[in-house]
Design an enzyme around this catalytic site. Structure first.
Site, short mmCIF file in Angstrom:
data_model
loop_
_atom_site.label_atom_id
_atom_site.label_comp_id
_atom_site.label_asym_id
_atom_site.label_seq_id
_atom_site.Cartn_x
_atom_site.Cartn_y
_atom_site.Cartn_z
CE LYS A 161 -3.87 2.00 2.61
NZ LYS A 161 -4.76 1.84 3.78
CB SER B 208 -8.06 3.41 2.45
OG SER B 208 -7.22 3.01 3.52
CB SER C 70 -8.11 0.64 5.65
OG SER C 70 -8.85 1.83 5.70
#
Length: 250
Positions: free
Chosen positions: A79, A154, A178
């Protein structure tokens, strides 16, 4: 079974026995990214040249009988809120579009020590503010099972990349769902570790008192293997717990 679609456990067994090489596995991963990612858009940045160097070093380590782990030679993505030395880290924001850290997050350092191979940085909701991966400043990520649907957020790019076999595992970050939400949307395994189990040093925070870094994988066993590598006390993070780490991979 195609190389890019294996679990960590399957690939590690073949790497250790010499039946495949990390270079071949990493090349297969990039071929998969080129074939699939134009429709999914899980990656903000790919680092093919650097990854192939890391894969060659992993192969040498395996061939020379050096110290190896279950993650030695395994391609993975991250990420884009985790600092990676020499590879831009944008948080999917134009504000950080050209930011290239001079240091690794602790989790990245530990994966490098384990011999894992970083293939790229994955899309997210900008600064972690969102639950769909539609809120990136660059482009939305689509669910690989149905491009008309979102992958969750996310850490949407990280979950979508694993679901679409564009890396054998990913690292995500979870503040209020997330990792867990995109894992469920994309049909992969996601784990938010207990706060303090994994160092947050080098993470661009959303909410420092809640953020946790954790794995996204094809199955629970693989999640344990990744957690083994990244967990443990870090003096650079005052909130990381100074306690023994169980063997999560068994």
């Amino acid at each position: 079974m195609e190389l890019h679609s294996m679990t960590i456990r399957e690939a590690s067994r073949l790497l250790r026995s010499g039946q495949i090489t990390s270079v071949a596995l990493t090349q297969a991963t990039f071929e998969r990214i080129r074939a699939v990612d134009p429709g999914v858009r899980a990656y903000v940045t790919v680092c093919e040249e650097e990854a192939l160097r890391e894969a060659a070093a992993a192969d040498k380590r395996l061939q020379d009988g050096g110290p190896v782990t279950p993650l030695t030679g395994i391609p993975y993505g991250v990420k884009d809120c985790l600092s990676t030395c020499g590879v831009r880290t944008t948080c999917s924001s134009r504000i950080l579009e050209d930011y290239v850290p001079r240091y690794d997050a602790t989790v990245i350092s530990r994966l490098r020590e384990a011999g894992a191979v970083l293939v790229g940085k994955q899309n997210m909701d900008e600064f972690g503010m969102g639950s769909s991966c539609d809120n990136s400043a660059f482009f939305p990520t689509r669910n690989p099972w149905d491009p008309d649907r979102v992958p969750g957020g996310s850490s949407g790019g990280s979950a979508a990349a694993v679901a679409a076999d564009m890396g054998l595992f990913s690292l995500g970050e979870d503040t209020g769902g997330s990792i867990r939400m995109p894992a469920s949307f994309c049909g992969v395994t996601g784990l938010k570790p207990t706060y303090g189990r994994v160092s947050r040093y080098g993470l661009i925070a959303l909410a420092s008192s809640f953020d946790s870094i954790g794995p996204l994988t094809h199955d629970v066993w693989d999640a344990g293997l990744v957690l083994n590598a990244i967990a443990g006390h870090d003096p650079q993070d005052s909130t990381s717990v100074d306690a023994p780490v169980p063997d999560y991979g068994h």
